[in-house]
Design a protein around this motif. Sequence first.
Motif, mmCIF file in Angstrom:
data_model
loop_
_atom_site.group_PDB
_atom_site.id
_atom_site.type_symbol
_atom_site.label_atom_id
_atom_site.label_comp_id
_atom_site.label_asym_id
_atom_site.label_seq_id
_atom_site.Cartn_x
_atom_site.Cartn_y
_atom_site.Cartn_z
ATOM 1 N N UNK A 491 0.832 -1.204 0.000
ATOM 2 C CA UNK A 491 0.000 0.000 0.000
ATOM 3 C C UNK A 491 0.867 1.255 0.000
ATOM 4 N N UNK A 492 1.931 1.234 0.791
ATOM 5 C CA UNK A 492 2.809 2.417 0.854
ATOM 6 C C UNK A 492 3.374 2.743 -0.520
ATOM 7 N N UNK A 493 3.812 1.729 -1.258
ATOM 8 C CA UNK A 493 4.390 1.963 -2.590
ATOM 9 C C UNK A 493 3.316 2.355 -3.597
ATOM 10 N N UNK A 494 2.166 1.726 -3.489
ATOM 11 C CA UNK A 494 1.117 2.017 -4.480
ATOM 12 C C UNK A 494 0.528 3.417 -4.294
ATOM 13 N N UNK A 495 0.541 3.937 -3.092
ATOM 14 C CA UNK A 495 0.122 5.329 -2.897
ATOM 15 C C UNK A 495 1.055 6.272 -3.652
ATOM 16 N N UNK A 496 2.353 5.999 -3.566
ATOM 17 C CA UNK A 496 3.319 6.813 -4.319
ATOM 18 C C UNK A 496 3.073 6.685 -5.819
ATOM 19 N N UNK A 515 -4.220 2.888 -11.564
ATOM 20 C CA UNK A 515 -3.355 2.901 -10.373
ATOM 21 C C UNK A 515 -4.183 2.851 -9.093
ATOM 22 N N UNK A 516 -5.321 3.524 -9.087
ATOM 23 C CA UNK A 516 -6.200 3.491 -7.915
ATOM 24 C C UNK A 516 -6.780 2.099 -7.692
ATOM 25 N N UNK A 535 -11.030 5.689 -2.487
ATOM 26 C CA UNK A 535 -10.142 5.282 -3.584
ATOM 27 C C UNK A 535 -10.953 4.675 -4.722
ATOM 28 N N UNK A 536 -11.849 3.773 -4.388
ATOM 29 C CA UNK A 536 -12.675 3.118 -5.405
ATOM 30 C C UNK A 536 -13.614 4.116 -6.073
ATOM 31 N N UNK A 537 -14.208 5.003 -5.291
ATOM 32 C CA UNK A 537 -15.146 5.963 -5.873
ATOM 33 C C UNK A 537 -14.447 6.943 -6.811
ATOM 34 N N UNK A 538 -13.215 7.309 -6.486
ATOM 35 C CA UNK A 538 -12.475 8.185 -7.387
ATOM 36 C C UNK A 538 -12.199 7.467 -8.709
#
Length: 983
Positions: A491-496, A515-516, A535-538
Amino acid sequence: MKPEDPTQSAMTEPTPTARELFEEALALPAARRAAYVTAHCADPVQRATVERLLAADAAELGHQLDRSFDDLLACVSELEPEPPIPLGERIGPFTLIEKLGEGGSSVVFRAEREQAGVRQTVALKLLRHGLYSEDERRRFRDERRALAQLRHPGIARLIEGGLTDAGTPYIALELIDGVPITEHVRALHLDLRNRLMLFVDVCRAVEAAHRALIVHRDLKPSNVLVTREGEAKLLDFGIAKLLDTGLDHDATRTQHQALTPAYAAPEQFQQGQITTATDVYALGMLLGELITGQRREHGDPRTPSSRISGTDPDALPAPPKTVRRQLYGDLDNIVLKATADEPERRYASAGALADDIERHLADQPVLAHPPSRWYRARKFVARHRGGVAAAMAFLLAILAGLGIALWQARRAEIQARRAEAVQAFLSDVFRANSSSQPDPVKARQTTARALLDLGAGKIDGAMADAPEVKLSLLRLFGGLYDDLSLYDESVRLRRQAVEITRELHGTNAPEVAAALVELAGSMAGSKSANEREPVLKEAVSILDRNGDFTSATRGSLLRKLSIYYQDTDVPRALDYDLQSVRVFEALPPSADLAESLGDLGWVQHHLGKPREAIASLQRAVEVSKAQQGAKNPELPRYYAYLSDAQYDALDIAGAERNARAALEGIEAINGDEPADTAYFMMRLGKLLASTARTRDGLALLKQARDRSLASKGADDPGQTLWAQFLYGEARARSGQLREGLTDMGTAIANCRREQPDVVFLATFLESEADAQMDSGRYQQATDTLDEAAQVRTRHKQAHGTSAFNANTATRARLELARGHVDTARALLDELRIEGDDAVSWMRFEQELLSAEIALADGHSESVAKLAAEVRQQIAGNGLAAYLKACAARADLVEGMTLLRARQAGAALPLLQRAVSLRQATFDPSSPKIAEAQVALANAFLDLGDTGKARALAAAASTIDAAQEELGEHYRRPLRELLARLRE
C-alpha cells in the motif's frame, strides 16, 4: 414575450387559471404584480389563492421559485389534504419505508423490494391523480417504457412504473444521495474551472437524453444532485412529460405543462412547443447561477460578469474582482446565447453548449463569441503562451525533414537512460546488501523479502529525473509485496505510484484509475482496508468521465468494488461480480476472467447458493489453468473457494480433495513461506475439525494461527484475525471451552477495533454465543446473540430469512438449555431452508432441533421418526465418516426418549453408539461426551448393571471437574445420576 400591461388588457380572453395568473404575474416586477392580478382575476377565491402564492414567494426572498407551481400550491392550499398513505403499504412490488417529500402533484417515498434475495431501495413517486381511461393508461405505459430505456451514468434511471389497483400511477426511480449542484459548489468552494467541468457533465447527461428523444422540461438545482463522490446525477428526467400527457383531471391544470418559473423557458410560459432548446435555456440559467452565485432574473439584459456586485463572496468561485475578469467575454456570451428568448438563437443542443464550455477551458474560440480574426489569434496565443516562436521553429524543422529523426533520437536516448537507471538501481540494491553483510555467504543467503525491503526503501530518493522509471519500479515492488501477502508494504508503494501517475497523466486520466484500482486491491488485505471507499469511488468517477464502461480496468474496478462490499452488502457484491464477469467475457480470455469468476463463486457461496458457486468456481479453475498453467499463484485460491462451496453442498470428499489441492499448490509455488501456507492450512484445518477429524484439524489450525501471528502480527485484521477465530471456534466445539472462548475473544476484539461494521462479525459472535451457552453463561450468550442480530440487521439481513439461520438455531438451543421449550419451538419455526436439497447442514440442524424439542415435550414418536431420517440421510449420502457429530446427536436423542419410555434395552445400543461417536469426534474433555455417558449410565442402571453405571458416572465426573464453567443443562443430569447411584 412579456405578459401584457394590466392597463392595456382587454377582458375578451377566456378566464385564466390560477397557474396562469401566478406564472404571468411572477414574470412582472414585484410592484406591478398586485395590480395585474386584480385586473385579470374576477373570482375572489382564485385571486386569494394567487395572492397567497405570490406572498409565499416573497416571504422566501425568491427561493420558492426553485419549486414548481404544484409544490407552491400545496404549500398554500386550503383544500382538505388527501388522507396520508401509511408506511408499510405496498405499491406494486414495493413497500413504502419513509416519506422523503411531497408536492402538489406527487408524494415521494423511500421504498424497497426484495427479489431473489437481493434488496433494492428506490425513490418511489406516487402521483396524486388517477388514470381511469384505457387511453390514459396506454399513454402512461408508452412514456414509462421510453423513460425506462434511458441509460446514462449521469441520469437517475427510471427503474419501474405502474398503476395501483385504484388507477394511481407510480414511478420507481434510482435513489440518489446527494445535494443540489448549487449547494455542492458553494459548500466545497469549487473554483471556476471545476464548476464548469461539473456543469459539462450535466450537459452530457442531458445530451444523452435528448438523443433518446426525451426532454426534461424542469431542470433546476434540486433536480441536479451531486453525490458525495462528486458525481452529478439528474433526477426526474421525462417525469414532467408523464405529468403532462392528460393525466391530471383538475380542470385548472390539465392544459399546463409542469415547470419551475425561475428556470422555465419563455415558450413554457406561452404554452409554446417544447423542444430540446427548452432544456438548453434551463441549463443556461443554471450555468449563470453556478458561476455568479446568484440566479438570473428573466429578461435581465445584463451579462453575468456585470452582476457580480453585491453577491455573497462565499457563493463565488473566487474573489469578485477575479470572477468578473474570468467571466468577461466568453462565459458572458455563452450564458446569453444559452438563455436567448428565441429558441432558434440558443445552442442547437446541450452537447453544443458543453462543447463551447470545453473550448473555453482549452483556450479555443467559442461559438458564442462574435467571429473575429483578432479574437481567434488571441485564443491561439493564449493556448500556447510563450511557445509560438518555438512552435514555428519546430515546424520549419519538420519541413526540412529533420523532425522525425530528431524525435526518434530523443526517444532512443530516453529509453537508454531508463535502462541505465533501472540497471543502476538494481545494482545499488545488491551492493547495499553486500555492504551490510560482510560475510559473502550470508550475503548470498539474504531472503527475497529482505532484498525487497532493501529495494523498496531506496525507491523514495531515487530517479527523481525519471518518473516513468520510478513508477514502473513502484508497481513492480508493490506487486511483489502482494505476492508475499505483505499488503501494508504494498500500500505504501502504491500510494506513491498513484501520485506519480497523476503528475504524469493528469488527474482524470484512465491511467490514474488503473493505479487506484491496484491500490484498492492491496488495501483489501492491509490495515488500510477501511480506507478503500474513496479510492474506489475516485476510480469510478474517472472512468465514468472518460466514458469507459467496458475496458479491463473497468472490469478490475468492478471486482474490487465487489471485494469491498463482500463484508457489508453481499447482494451488492454479487451484482458487481456479475458485471465484472460480463466485462471480461466480452474481452479476450484472460486471468482477469478467472479472478472475476472466482470472486463470483465466493459471493454466491456466501449468499447460500452453493450449486451456483460450484459451477462458477469450477470454471474459474479451468480458465486459470488455460491462461496461466496448472502451477500459478491464483489457482490455489480458486481450489479453496471451491472446497468451501462443496462443503456447504455436503460434498465433503470433494471439499477435502480441493482443500488439499489448494495447500499443495501454494507450497509447490512458494515453499514453506508462513504467510502463504497459513491461509490454506487454516481452511483445510477448519474442514477437518468440523467433519470428525478434530485432532488433525486442530493441529493445522494451530499452525496457521502461529504462522499468521509470526508473519503478520497480532493486530492484523485479515489473516491473523481469521486464523485466531477459527482456531478458537474449533477448540470450543471440540470441548476446550475456556481456551476456545479466549481465542475467539481475541479475534472478536481485533474485529471490533479494526473492522467494527463488517457482517462476518455476526458469524463470530454467534459461534462465541454457542460456547458461552455450553459454559453456562446463558445471559451473556443471549446478549451476544442480540449483538449479532443487530449487526445482521444493519446489513439489511432480515429476521426469518436464511441469513438469520445460525443466529436463530443457536438461540433455540440456548432456550432449550434454559428449559424454555415453548420459546425454542417458536424459534424453530423461523428457520428457513432455501432450495429443494433433501440433504443440507441446516436441514440436519432443523431436524435434530425438532427431535430435541419433541424429547423435552415427551413426543416419542416424533423423536424416533426424526432421528431415523437423519441417520438414513447420512448413510444414504455416504457421509457417515464425516458427520459423526450429527449421527451421535440423533442416537442420543432417540436413546433418551426410549429411556423415558422405560425401554432401556432398546436404548442401550443407541446410547453406546452415541458415546463411541462422540469420543471419536471430540476432545476427551468435551461435556458432550459426558452428556452421552450420563445417558448410557442411566440405561445400565435401568438394566441393573450398577458397575458399568458407576464407571460411566466417574468418567463423566472427571470431565465435569475439568471444566471451570459448564452449563446447567450438562451438570444437572450428572447430579441426578449420582443421586440415583447413592440410593
